[in-house]
Write an enzyme that holds these catalytic residues in place. Sequence first.
Site, PDB file in Angstrom:
ATOM      1  N   TYR A 161       0.844  -1.201   0.000  1.00  0.00           N
ATOM      2  CA  TYR A 161       0.000   0.000   0.000  1.00  0.00           C
ATOM      3  C   TYR A 161       0.880   1.253   0.000  1.00  0.00           C
ATOM      4  O   TYR A 161       0.738   2.141  -0.833  1.00  0.00           O
ATOM      5  CB  TYR A 161      -0.907  -0.021   1.235  1.00  0.00           C
ATOM      6  CG  TYR A 161      -1.782   1.203   1.384  1.00  0.00           C
ATOM      7  CD1 TYR A 161      -3.091   1.206   0.911  1.00  0.00           C
ATOM      8  CD2 TYR A 161      -1.304   2.357   2.006  1.00  0.00           C
ATOM      9  CE1 TYR A 161      -3.895   2.324   1.035  1.00  0.00           C
ATOM     10  CE2 TYR A 161      -2.101   3.483   2.131  1.00  0.00           C
ATOM     11  CZ  TYR A 161      -3.398   3.466   1.652  1.00  0.00           C
ATOM     12  OH  TYR A 161      -4.180   4.569   1.779  1.00  0.00           O
ATOM     13  N   LYS A 184      19.570 -12.561  20.800  1.00  0.00           N
ATOM     14  CA  LYS A 184      19.702 -11.341  21.599  1.00  0.00           C
ATOM     15  C   LYS A 184      20.758 -11.554  22.668  1.00  0.00           C
ATOM     16  O   LYS A 184      20.796 -12.630  23.274  1.00  0.00           O
ATOM     17  CB  LYS A 184      18.388 -11.003  22.320  1.00  0.00           C
ATOM     18  CG  LYS A 184      17.170 -11.043  21.474  1.00  0.00           C
ATOM     19  CD  LYS A 184      15.895 -10.915  22.327  1.00  0.00           C
ATOM     20  CE  LYS A 184      14.700 -11.286  21.468  1.00  0.00           C
ATOM     21  NZ  LYS A 184      13.428 -11.230  22.144  1.00  0.00           N
ATOM     22  N   LYS A 208      17.285 -14.780   9.123  1.00  0.00           N
ATOM     23  CA  LYS A 208      16.117 -15.121   8.295  1.00  0.00           C
ATOM     24  C   LYS A 208      16.338 -16.450   7.595  1.00  0.00           C
ATOM     25  O   LYS A 208      17.385 -16.671   6.995  1.00  0.00           O
ATOM     26  CB  LYS A 208      15.899 -14.037   7.230  1.00  0.00           C
ATOM     27  CG  LYS A 208      15.542 -12.676   7.801  1.00  0.00           C
ATOM     28  CD  LYS A 208      14.081 -12.550   8.118  1.00  0.00           C
ATOM     29  CE  LYS A 208      13.303 -12.188   6.882  1.00  0.00           C
ATOM     30  NZ  LYS A 208      11.880 -11.971   7.180  1.00  0.00           N
ATOM     31  N   LYS A 233      11.572 -16.435  15.545  1.00  0.00           N
ATOM     32  CA  LYS A 233      11.037 -15.128  15.157  1.00  0.00           C
ATOM     33  C   LYS A 233       9.635 -15.348  14.597  1.00  0.00           C
ATOM     34  O   LYS A 233       9.446 -15.983  13.564  1.00  0.00           O
ATOM     35  CB  LYS A 233      11.928 -14.495  14.089  1.00  0.00           C
ATOM     36  CG  LYS A 233      11.448 -13.126  13.635  1.00  0.00           C
ATOM     37  CD  LYS A 233      12.513 -12.478  12.766  1.00  0.00           C
ATOM     38  CE  LYS A 233      12.153 -11.075  12.332  1.00  0.00           C
ATOM     39  NZ  LYS A 233      10.889 -10.917  11.672  1.00  0.00           N
TER      40      LYS A 233
HETATM   41  S1  IVH Z   1      12.784  -8.884  19.840  1.00  0.00           S
HETATM   42  C1  IVH Z   1      13.876  -4.108  19.029  1.00  0.00           C
HETATM   43  N1  IVH Z   1      11.923 -11.305  19.490  1.00  0.00           N
HETATM   44  O1  IVH Z   1      10.346  -9.083  14.446  1.00  0.00           O
HETATM   45  C2  IVH Z   1      12.923  -5.144  18.694  1.00  0.00           C
HETATM   46  N2  IVH Z   1      11.191  -9.631  17.961  1.00  0.00           N
HETATM   47  O2  IVH Z   1      11.871  -7.815  12.282  1.00  0.00           O
HETATM   48  C3  IVH Z   1      13.182  -6.326  19.532  1.00  0.00           C
HETATM   49  N3  IVH Z   1       9.643 -10.435  16.245  1.00  0.00           N
HETATM   50  O3  IVH Z   1       9.949  -5.768  15.474  1.00  0.00           O
HETATM   51  C4  IVH Z   1      12.288  -7.384  19.122  1.00  0.00           C
HETATM   52  N4  IVH Z   1       9.597 -12.532  16.935  1.00  0.00           N
HETATM   53  O4  IVH Z   1       7.987  -7.426  15.815  1.00  0.00           O
HETATM   54  C5  IVH Z   1      11.905 -10.045  19.030  1.00  0.00           C
HETATM   55  N5  IVH Z   1      11.240 -13.493  19.317  1.00  0.00           N
HETATM   56  C6  IVH Z   1      11.210 -12.237  18.871  1.00  0.00           C
HETATM   57  C7  IVH Z   1      10.423 -11.857  17.758  1.00  0.00           C
HETATM   58  C8  IVH Z   1      10.461 -10.537  17.319  1.00  0.00           C
HETATM   59  C9  IVH Z   1       9.141 -11.661  16.053  1.00  0.00           C
HETATM   60  C10 IVH Z   1       9.345  -9.274  15.402  1.00  0.00           C
HETATM   61  C11 IVH Z   1       9.236  -7.958  16.134  1.00  0.00           C
HETATM   62  C12 IVH Z   1      10.314  -7.104  15.547  1.00  0.00           C
HETATM   63  C13 IVH Z   1      10.466  -7.715  14.193  1.00  0.00           C
HETATM   64  C14 IVH Z   1      11.793  -7.375  13.589  1.00  0.00           C
END
Ligand code: IVH
Length: 664
Positions: free
Chosen positions: A36, A286, A310, A115
């Site tokens: 969009y 992390k 990814k 993720k």
């Molecule tokens: S930690 C600073 N943990 O993926 C953001 N994010 O592409 C820290 N996401 O914005 C996020 N699974 O919406 C984190 N296990 C996970 C996640 C995750 C999905 C999403 C989240 C983030 C996006 C980044």
Amino acid sequence: MNSKIKEKIKTLVKLINKWNKEYFDNESPSVSDRVYDSHLKELTELEKQYPQFILKNSPTQKIGASLKSKFKKVIHSKLMLSLNKAYDFNDLKKFFNDVYQVNLDKNIRFLVQPKIDGLSISLKYENGILIQAVTRGDGQIGEDVTSNIKNVIEDIPTNIEYKNPLEVRGEIYISKTNFNKIVKEENANYANARNLASGTLRQLDSNIVKKRNLSSFIYEIVDCEKHKIYTQEELINFLKKYNFSFLSDYLIEKLENQNKIFDFILDFEKNKRDHLEYDIDGIVIKLNEMKYYEDIGYTSKFPKYAIAYKFDEELVQTILEDIFITIGRTGIVTYNAKLTPILLKGTIVSAATLHNYNYVEELGININDEVTIKKAGEIIPKVVSLSKKKSEGVFNKILTCPHCNSPLIDTKTLNNQMCINNNCPEINIKKIIHFTSKGAMNIEGLGEGIVRKFYEFGFLKKIEDIYKLEKYKKDIISKKGFGEKFWKNLIDGINSSYKVKLSNLIFALGIPQLGSKNAKMIANKIKKFDQIFNLTNESLLSIKDIGEITIDEFNEYIKKEENINLINYLISININPEVKTDSTNKIPFFEGKTFVISGTFNISRNELTNIIEINGGNVSSNISKKTDALLLGDNGGSKKEKAEKFNVKIVTKKEVETILKISL
Ligand code: IVH
């Protein structure tokens, strides 16, 4: 040149206006925000360069707030950042190295977890009460969707025992089972679970959101030190303690054991990913110890202490040979691609889904183009993009039903077209196929191929004819490829369908929206098939998961003459099953009662809910006067107080387990 630009502007205006309309009126927008936004940007830029071509009905000409806003905008207390991406282990090694360079401590550890491919959400609690839920938006400003979250998404607690102000963040998703169920029940062709979750969350009617059964995973807490949380490990324990849904599949590993992290990723992608109940698109890594976060720092888009690895999707290119549509039993149209056969993930693919016409338009594809297809978690391959334009323009929308030639109607609520001709042969055939299928009447010997042949020969025109085949016995036996043996097998199958379970029969009717689970619940309500005409709206509404849309469809179905005739006919030939009340296998404790589940048990919440429902009980998310008992598991304190207030019986985890053990 100019006429081309004029044409382009016209197309963009048309598309964006259509998407805006969908966004406001529909349940699921047909395109992602990314698509969009990029189209809108292209239009804005073209209009800037060629103001003489600005159209009156251009979406950019509307005065007022932002184009797509029906929820209140909220500024996030802290930016909702994204994650940097890694595409191979070299990218990861570089990430580890960068983190190590900042603090030179070999003992630092990393948390590794899936993720989730969903939508991010930020939840604010005050005095232990959920007060606001906001989408990510552009990271700085999101939309207030509290009404679609609070008391709607079951695994997001509305009341927690932690009373300090708290903001947690996570991901909203639709489970794979639920996604498949919704697609089946609504007979729709949604592109994927993520798009559907995103469309659902922006629904104005929270009943629809509730019905779609969204779920959550929380993985972040804003300002951890305020809550005395200093590591990711502690963060998970905090989430667990206060009843949030957290990612229980994770690894914590030291920097020097990088290989273990790589093994975890490989194992997850190869062996676990496809068996999870939710879609994931990678693995997040992390740094566990938060005290280093500030030193390591941030870019404007993402923190440098975390990264997302990814998964690589297998993508291949092939030629789009044709686009054709198929019609479902309720008349819904699905667009399909015929492809030059190509090997993908070990199988030869020659067809892929294109969902609906919006999807075809969004991809901008036409016959002879080279397209990219993928087969990721999904079983059915899909066309994901146009890779080389080899044709002119976009494939034209199909306007008539290929089976009966009647005009296709655009549906109001879905991005779909429909054939609404009652006499469409394909719809009739699909109804019969559904009736005889496994999970419905399960008539062996009357699979799709035979149904189609019998329809063609005139032996079967509608469902009732299945039970009148005797008069064609001679014709059938004499037909090439059928014979005596086939006939015996067919009649055995038809005869055994007289003993079908009530829930299967209700499902077999093919009432739109009514899947096998709802059919089971209805069976438990009416007890005998002929009582189906006495089913009231109130009694339907008391069934969990059945909302107004299903009730409307049910009423619509039950008042149609052809359906009344079918049901009466089945009853007249003694297909009138009953739910056996002899409860040898039933757990009497659950029957006819309404329960609220809180906390964790040795079996998952879904399993427990299933057991209760199979045994004739209901599960509801909130305690009210109607609740018969609260099933209180570990850490399920928040609902206890309310149960006491309403004088609702409390059944402990141990008691629940005893009930299950003696009864299973
Ligand atoms: S930690 C600073 N943990 O993926 C953001 N994010 O592409 C820290 N996401 O914005 C996020 N699974 O919406 C984190 N296990 C996970 C996640 C995750 C999905 C999403 C989240 C983030 C996006 C980044």
